[in-house]
Design an enzyme around this catalytic site. Structure first.
Site, mmCIF file in Angstrom:
data_model
loop_
_atom_site.group_PDB
_atom_site.id
_atom_site.type_symbol
_atom_site.label_atom_id
_atom_site.label_comp_id
_atom_site.label_asym_id
_atom_site.label_seq_id
_atom_site.Cartn_x
_atom_site.Cartn_y
_atom_site.Cartn_z
ATOM 1 N N THR A 118 0.867 -1.224 -0.067
ATOM 2 C CA THR A 118 0.213 0.033 0.018
ATOM 3 C C THR A 118 0.647 1.055 0.142
ATOM 4 O OG1 THR A 118 -1.641 1.294 1.374
ATOM 5 C CG2 THR A 118 -0.074 -0.274 2.526
ATOM 6 N N TYR A 142 -1.979 0.217 10.209
ATOM 7 C CA TYR A 142 -2.351 -0.436 8.715
ATOM 8 C C TYR A 142 -0.985 -0.303 7.969
ATOM 9 C CZ TYR A 142 -3.868 -1.404 3.970
ATOM 10 O OH TYR A 142 -3.904 -1.562 2.632
#
Length: 334
Positions: A118, A142
């Protein structure tokens, strides 16, 4: 290229599109998904679905039984605010589970690993577009859980006969143009998903979080990539890993240009001939003003070129899928 590919999280949004891309390219596919957030019906029937957690110690047996040549790893938790409130869930579902999966892959001798990473690994970048060599300073668990996995991949590839591609996604949106899959998650936080939910009457309004960013219209700017283009990048990454087994890659997946929140909502208005209700809210903590991919590395490394680099087209595909979901729900109720 011969061999079966294992897709973890293949019943989810991006994973189900990767399954379609692989099958359409003539690959054999096994899907492993625990179906906590995924849907069995989202898995194309040409694939083999196994309901299992990726950290299950039996995974190495499954890899051997199906002679798995590569793992495409999409399974994990993806909601940034939740990662802040429940960080241990993310280090368990993302980092620890991937560590177990890698152990199974090493035990089974699986040679290739494609990882769903990501742009959150960059945190708030010092410059845009952001390139792969720029500092990685995640601002939430995250992003950190994904960056820790990238570090594990580097170390495993150095110690064992495995190479990998870590693909850093920017903002994934849209749906399969043939209507076979799309974003189906309840409570999804993606802007375009929220906007088409509002356009189909599932929401009353769309929140705009921050109107005072140093951008052209004051709202946050993001690089939106069509999910089918992203799926195609995974197929190309596998082919590249198989062709050059001694090389690994970390690559941005984006188009290299950004749209603001208001520009995205304008696109939804154009496509639907509606005027969405926009509710202006304060900034969310940690949201960068701009996040745009420098995509020169992926264009130089893989024989991949965007085919759906059109914001209105992305919105149209997302809208068509949202309407299909509505029809599906009506059919279940009827």
């Amino acid at each position: 290229m011969d061999g079966t590919i294992l897709v973890t999280g293949g019943a989810g949004y991006i994973g189900s599109h990767a399954v379609l891309a692989l099958l359409d390219a003539g690959r054999e596919v096994v899907v492993v998904d625990n179906l906590v957030t995924g849907f069995a019906w989202a898995v194309d029937p040409r694939a083999t679905l196994v309901e299992m957690n990726v950290a299950d110690p039996r995974m190495s047996d499954l890899l051997r039984a199906h002679d798995i040549r590569a793992i495409m790893h999409f399974a994990g938790s993806v909601v940034v605010p939740e990662s802040v409130s429940d960080p241990l869930k993310y280090y368990e579902n993302n980092t620890a589970a991937t560590r177990a999966l890698l152990a199974s892959a090493v035990a089974a001798g699986t040679p290739h690993f494609i990882f769903s990473s990501t742009a959150a690994t960059y945190g708030t970048p010092d410059r845009v577009p952001v390139a792969e060599g720029d500092p990685t300073v995640p601002i939430n668990p995250y992003g950190m859980s994904k960056l820790m996995t990238e570090a594990m991949l580097r170390d495993v590839a150095a110690a064992h006969p495995m190479n990998y591609a870590a693909l850093r996604y920017f903002n994934v949106a849209g749906a399969d143009p043939q209507g076979r899959s799309g974003q189906s998650t309840v409570g999804a936080t993606h802007l375009i998903k929220i906007a088409v939910e509002a356009a189909t009457g599932k929401r009353n309004a769309v929140g705009v979080f921050g109107t005072d960013f140093p951008t052209r219209d004051g709202t946050g700017v993001r690089d939106y990539i069509h999910v089918s283009d992203l799926a195609a990048a995974h197929v190309a990454a596998f082919d590249q890993l198989a062709a050059e087994p001694a090389r690994s890659h970390t690559l941005n997946c984006g188009y290299g240009r950004g749209f603001s929140v208001l520009e995205v909502l304008d696109a939804v208005d154009r496509v639907t001939n509606l005027k969405l209700d926009r509710r202006l809210e304060s900034r969310r903590a940690g949201d960068p003003a701009e996040l745009i991919a420098d995509n020169r590395a992926i264009l130089a490394t893989l024989p991949w070129r965007p085919e759906r680099d059109d914001l209105d087209g992305i919105v149209r595909d997302a809208l068509a899928w949202e309407r299909r979901l509505g029809e599906r729900e009506k059919g279940r109720q009827g």
